[in-house]
Design an enzyme around this catalytic site. Structure first.
Site, PDB file in Angstrom:
ATOM      1  CB  SER A  98       1.369 -12.210   0.718  1.00  0.00           C
ATOM      2  OG  SER A  98       2.626 -11.898   0.113  1.00  0.00           O
ATOM      3  CE  LYS A 153       4.942 -14.781  -0.972  1.00  0.00           C
ATOM      4  NZ  LYS A 153       4.943 -13.301  -0.894  1.00  0.00           N
ATOM      5  CB  SER A 203       4.395  -9.664   1.443  1.00  0.00           C
ATOM      6  OG  SER A 203       3.039  -9.398   1.274  1.00  0.00           O
TER       7      SER A 203
END
Ligand code: GLN
Length: 484
Positions: A152, A77, A176
């Protein structure tokens, strides 16, 4: 094809010299080139570094070294600092930021020999539930590209579901990891607060942020978590407790396991979603688990509590982005105030600004007691509710999300509706508990997630319970059409 093999199977083939890390890396890089453009899951491809790292992993194996992740590709990420590679956090503010160091998670996976292919798209500063707030545009769900992948960590989830890498990292502040794992049909693990180092992760809400993993099975996630977890002197909230052998505990029989069904999670749950959760509960009963209903009376307060605490912390954390030290700086500032105002005004998107303003407001002298202090008190009540529940049961089970993936654009203009996506995940963050989501069926041809929540440091138990479920079912083996 290698992209359908588990991490364990890939490692075996590497050990038997039937393939090399270089070959695997080329395979996944080619998949990314071909399949990523419509998904927008990966925003930085590090092909050259990946091939160099793969070559190094191959040499380590040739020299007799082994290891469950040695030579296995992954995607990070874009919230994790990666030495020499852009770390944007999905924001224009950090679009020009090349990190000068590695996050601890990145360093640990690197030394285990995992090979970074690139960085995953995400909601701006990890604020969002749909991956639509990214400066780099929305991520699309591989099951249906008109739908969001969740957020997210939407890029990491979509990349794992589309088999662009065997696994990916993520962070979970209010859901998330679990929420996008549910909406894309993969397994996502959010460890106990303090289990995995936060050093080098761009901070959103420091008392809630926790790093974890996306994989296609609990067994794969166990291998990755073992490499990520453990004490880090560079993170003052990292817990100095030994990391159990997660893989060794996977097969433990579930006979006698006490599973709590959270009443508050089932109240008002849509019928088709509820039916899938009840089917999963039946699987657990057939595996010897006992179930009973438990209630966490303060849990319905978790969303409003979170949306005071998280913005408060983010308003403080994001004050470092001032246009002076690093990140976006406006052109030709008139004076210092103009530099601050325009750099921040241009660098941050609408959702980030909304959070900063809310956070500043709840921390201001006249409102601190009414909002921030009150939220901290409710947070304690929610934590106490969980503690009481875990005196009766070993783990809690319920849905991960209220609905399957929704249309891109459907909720982005309505923050409250968007915030309610996290109604089932936020409680675990407020209490610092580990949680896991795994696929348990489909609604409207879209995957749905089953969520397990355990007491502090019960990651082994969650992974074990998920693995036994995955041995008895095949939801986690389904691949979106076009990505098999
Ligand atoms: N959706 C929640 C938010 O927008 C949680 C995000 C997260 O876990 N990073 O804040």
């Amino acid at each position: 094809m290698p992209h359908n093999l588990s991490i364990g199977e890939l490692a075996e083939r590497l050990a038997r010299k039937e393939t090399s890390s270089t070959e695997l890396t080329r395979h996944f890089l080619a998949r990314i080139e071909r399949l990523n453009p419509p998904l927008n899951a990966i925003i930085t491809l590090t092909a050259e570094q990946a091939l160099a790292a793969a070559g190094a992993a191959d040499r380590r194996r040739a020299a007799g070294e082994s290891g469950p992740l040695l030579g296995i590709p992954l995607i990070h990420k874009d919230i994790f600092c990666t030495d020499g590679v852009r770390t944007s956090c999905g924001s224009r503010m950090l679009d020009n930021f090349i990190s000068p160091y590695d996050a601890t998670v990145v360093a640990r996976l690197k030394s285990a020999g995992a090979v970074m292919l690139g960085k995953a798209n995400m909601d701006e500063f990890a604020m969002g539930s749909s991956n639509e707030t990214s400066w780099y545009g929305p991520v699309r769900n591989p099951w249906n590209t008109a739908k969001v992948p969740g957020g997210s960590s939407g890029g990491s989830a979509a990349a794992t579901a589309a088999r662009l890498a065997p696994f990916a990292t993520g962070t979970d502040t209010g859901g998330s990891i679990r929420q996008p794992a549910a909406l894309t049909g993969v397994t996502g693990v959010k460890p106990t607060y303090g289990r995995v180092s936060r050093f080098g992760i761009v901070a959103f809400a420091s008392s809630l942020d926790q790093a974890g993993v996306f994989a296609r099975s609990a067994a794969d996630a166990a291998v990755v978590l073992a490499a990520m977890a453990g004490f880090d002197p560079l993170d003052s909230t990292s817990v100095d407790a030994p990391v159990p052998d997660y893989a060794a505990a996977l097969d433990t029989p579930l006979k006698g396991l006490k599973i709590g069904l959270l009443r508050e999670f089932f109240d008002g749950l849509e019928a088709r979603n509820a039916a899938l959760i009840h089917d999963a509960i039946a699987v657990y009963r057939s595996l010897g688990a006992e179930t009973r209903e438990v209630s966490l009376p303060n849990l319905p307060l978790s969303v409003p509590t979170y949306y005071v605490v998280a913005p408060a912390e983010c308003s403080s954390n994001l004050s470092r982005f001032d246009g002076v030290r690093f990140g976006h700086r406006c052109a030709a500032p008139k004076d210092l105030m103009d530099l601050y105002e325009r750099s921040r005004g241009e660098g941050f998107g609408a959702e980030v600004k909304r959070r900063i303003m809310t956070g500043t407001y709840v921390l201001s002298a006249g409102y601190f007691d009414a909002y921030y202090l009150k939220a901290q008190k409710v947070r304690r009540l929610i934590t106490d509710d969980f503690r009481a529940a875990f005196e009766q049961v070993d783990l809690l089970i319920g849905p991960t999300t209220p609905t399957p993936a929704f249309d891109i654009g459907a909720k982005i203009d309505d923050p409250i509706t968007m915030y309610l996506n996290d109604i089932y995940t936020i409680g675990a963050n407020l209490a610092g508990l580990p949680g896991l989501s795994m696929p348990c069926g489909f609604v409207d041809d879209l995957p749905m997630g089953l969520q397990l929540i355990g007491p502090h440091f019960a990651e082994s138990r969650l992974l074990n319970a998920a693995h036994r479920f995955q041995l008895a079912t095949d939801w986690h083996r389904r691949a979106p059409r076009g990505y098999q």
